[in-house]
Design a protein around this motif. Structure first.
Motif, PDB file in Angstrom:
ATOM      1  N   ARG A  11       0.654  -1.251  -0.160  1.00 11.13           N
ATOM      2  CA  ARG A  11       0.141   0.055  -0.018  1.00 11.13           C
ATOM      3  C   ARG A  11       0.947   0.990  -0.069  1.00 11.13           C
ATOM      4  O   ARG A  11       1.791   1.206   0.573  1.00 11.13           O
ATOM      5  CB  ARG A  11      -0.936  -0.037   1.096  1.00 11.13           C
ATOM      6  N   LYS A  12       0.370   2.409  -0.789  1.00 11.39           N
ATOM      7  CA  LYS A  12       1.088   3.493  -0.743  1.00 11.39           C
ATOM      8  C   LYS A  12       0.770   4.528   0.210  1.00 11.39           C
ATOM      9  O   LYS A  12       1.540   5.305   0.980  1.00 11.39           O
ATOM     10  CB  LYS A  12       0.968   4.027  -2.130  1.00 11.39           C
ATOM     11  N   GLU A  13      -0.755   4.582   0.840  1.00 12.17           N
ATOM     12  CA  GLU A  13      -1.228   5.486   1.441  1.00 12.17           C
ATOM     13  C   GLU A  13      -0.991   4.847   2.848  1.00 12.17           C
ATOM     14  O   GLU A  13      -1.459   3.944   3.358  1.00 12.17           O
ATOM     15  CB  GLU A  13      -2.763   5.817   0.974  1.00 12.17           C
ATOM     16  N   THR A  14      -0.660   5.986   3.810  1.00 11.36           N
ATOM     17  CA  THR A  14      -0.878   5.655   5.225  1.00 11.36           C
ATOM     18  C   THR A  14      -1.429   6.897   6.064  1.00 11.36           C
ATOM     19  O   THR A  14      -1.706   7.910   5.291  1.00 11.36           O
ATOM     20  CB  THR A  14       0.951   5.731   5.668  1.00 11.36           C
ATOM     21  N   GLY A  15      -1.480   6.588   7.103  1.00 11.31           N
ATOM     22  CA  GLY A  15      -2.227   7.409   8.017  1.00 11.31           C
ATOM     23  C   GLY A  15      -3.630   6.851   8.322  1.00 11.31           C
ATOM     24  O   GLY A  15      -4.078   5.885   8.041  1.00 11.31           O
ATOM     25  N   ALA A  19      -6.122   3.969   6.664  1.00 13.34           N
ATOM     26  CA  ALA A  19      -6.259   2.955   7.573  1.00 13.34           C
ATOM     27  C   ALA A  19      -7.611   2.718   7.953  1.00 13.34           C
ATOM     28  O   ALA A  19      -8.157   1.525   7.928  1.00 13.34           O
ATOM     29  CB  ALA A  19      -5.800   2.981   9.015  1.00 13.34           C
ATOM     30  N   LYS A  20      -8.591   3.750   8.276  1.00 15.75           N
ATOM     31  CA  LYS A  20     -10.096   3.648   8.349  1.00 15.75           C
ATOM     32  C   LYS A  20     -10.680   3.180   7.093  1.00 15.75           C
ATOM     33  O   LYS A  20     -11.666   2.222   7.114  1.00 15.75           O
ATOM     34  CB  LYS A  20     -10.571   5.157   8.842  1.00 15.75           C
ATOM     35  N   ALA A  21     -10.458   3.699   5.811  1.00 11.08           N
ATOM     36  CA  ALA A  21     -10.786   3.161   4.762  1.00 11.08           C
ATOM     37  C   ALA A  21     -10.511   1.717   4.553  1.00 11.08           C
ATOM     38  O   ALA A  21     -11.333   0.811   3.895  1.00 11.08           O
ATOM     39  CB  ALA A  21     -10.562   4.010   3.541  1.00 11.08           C
ATOM     40  N   LEU A  22      -9.455   1.244   4.698  1.00 12.04           N
ATOM     41  CA  LEU A  22      -9.095  -0.139   4.491  1.00 12.04           C
ATOM     42  C   LEU A  22      -9.922  -0.835   5.385  1.00 12.04           C
ATOM     43  O   LEU A  22     -10.398  -2.091   4.945  1.00 12.04           O
ATOM     44  CB  LEU A  22      -7.556  -0.364   4.908  1.00 12.04           C
ATOM     45  N   ARG A  27     -10.046  -5.003   5.199  1.00  8.77           N
ATOM     46  CA  ARG A  27      -8.700  -5.313   5.215  1.00  8.77           C
ATOM     47  C   ARG A  27      -8.093  -4.646   6.360  1.00  8.77           C
ATOM     48  O   ARG A  27      -8.816  -3.928   7.181  1.00  8.77           O
ATOM     49  CB  ARG A  27      -8.208  -4.495   3.974  1.00  8.77           C
ATOM     50  N   ILE A  28      -6.890  -4.952   6.683  1.00  6.47           N
ATOM     51  CA  ILE A  28      -6.297  -4.834   7.981  1.00  6.47           C
ATOM     52  C   ILE A  28      -5.005  -3.999   7.445  1.00  6.47           C
ATOM     53  O   ILE A  28      -4.293  -4.794   6.676  1.00  6.47           O
ATOM     54  CB  ILE A  28      -6.051  -5.808   8.811  1.00  6.47           C
ATOM     55  N   PRO A  29      -4.673  -2.742   7.641  1.00  6.55           N
ATOM     56  CA  PRO A  29      -3.443  -2.213   7.597  1.00  6.55           C
ATOM     57  C   PRO A  29      -2.348  -3.137   8.376  1.00  6.55           C
ATOM     58  O   PRO A  29      -2.525  -3.402   9.337  1.00  6.55           O
ATOM     59  CB  PRO A  29      -3.427  -0.890   8.204  1.00  6.55           C
ATOM     60  N   ALA A  30      -1.239  -3.182   7.925  1.00  6.14           N
ATOM     61  CA  ALA A  30       0.123  -3.874   8.305  1.00  6.14           C
ATOM     62  C   ALA A  30       1.340  -3.281   7.883  1.00  6.14           C
ATOM     63  O   ALA A  30       1.499  -2.846   6.846  1.00  6.14           O
ATOM     64  CB  ALA A  30      -0.176  -5.283   8.081  1.00  6.14           C
ATOM     65  N   VAL A  31       2.415  -4.037   8.201  1.00 11.52           N
ATOM     66  CA  VAL A  31       3.603  -3.594   8.196  1.00 11.52           C
ATOM     67  C   VAL A  31       4.665  -4.974   8.088  1.00 11.52           C
ATOM     68  O   VAL A  31       4.307  -5.740   9.170  1.00 11.52           O
ATOM     69  CB  VAL A  31       4.377  -2.545   9.112  1.00 11.52           C
TER      70      VAL A  31
END
Length: 183
Positions: A11-15, A19-22, A27-31
């Motif tokens: 993913r390119k977008e962070t913040g 994250a709320k949109a994901l 989906r779950i934001p992850a690293v």
């Protein structure tokens, strides 16, 4: 144990807004961190992730497919919302299976010791052990069958057999449990 696979996309977008949109899209934001410390932002399918996360231990490898490229990884950390019963964020640690890792295991016990059935008491001495192995060779858990241990007997780290390729770093003469006689 099942081998769990989790599909991911970079993913390119962070913040917060991204994250709320994901999360709204399932989906779950992850690293994912590699062995050199490089971090890559990804997002994972929440259903796949929860199926794996709820059924594994900290030393279980999952197959992480990032944009079609598979790698073995540990789920290192999760941010969890107890009110909504949802995972908010996850951290993965990708491994190459070429370099050994050191892990600490809590020792678990199964069965009832023969000495306890005769009136003795099981005394636990060392609650956890350290092992060193390639990630693919790590045991899922350390479980000791205590049924054959009688009164006055002791079970030492040297008695453990965790499989080929696993080196136990805890001193071999360390006593895990003993069965003390009744007073």
């Amino acid at each position: 144990m099942d081998q769990f696979t989790v599909d991911a996309k970079t993913r390119k977008e962070t913040g917060k807004k991204a994250a709320k949109a994901l999360r709204a899209a399932g989906r779950i934001p992850a690293v994912v961190y590699d062995e050199s410390g490089k971090a890559t932002s990804i997002d994972v399918d929440s259903v796949q992730f929860n199926k794996a996360w709820r059924n594994i231990t900290a030393t279980t490898l999952v197959t992480l497919n990032v944009d079609g490229k598979a790698c073995d990884a540990f789920i290192r950390d999760t941010e969890y919302d107890i009110k909504t019963d949802a995972v908010l964020h996850a951290d993965f640690f990708a491994v190459s299976n070429k370099k050994p890792v050191v892990r600490t295991y809590k020792v678990q016990y199964s069965g009832t010791a023969a000495g306890v059935l005769k009136g003795g008491f099981m005394v636990k001495h060392v609650p956890e052990i350290k092992v060193k192995a390639l990630p693919k060779d790590l045991p899922v858990r350390v479980v000791i069958d205590v049924s054959p241990i009688g009164i006055g007997d002791e079970y030492k780290v040297a008695n453990l057999d965790l499989g080929k390729g696993v080196e136990i770093l805890t001193p071999a003469d360390s006593v895990l449990i003993t069965i003390a006689p009744a007073r």
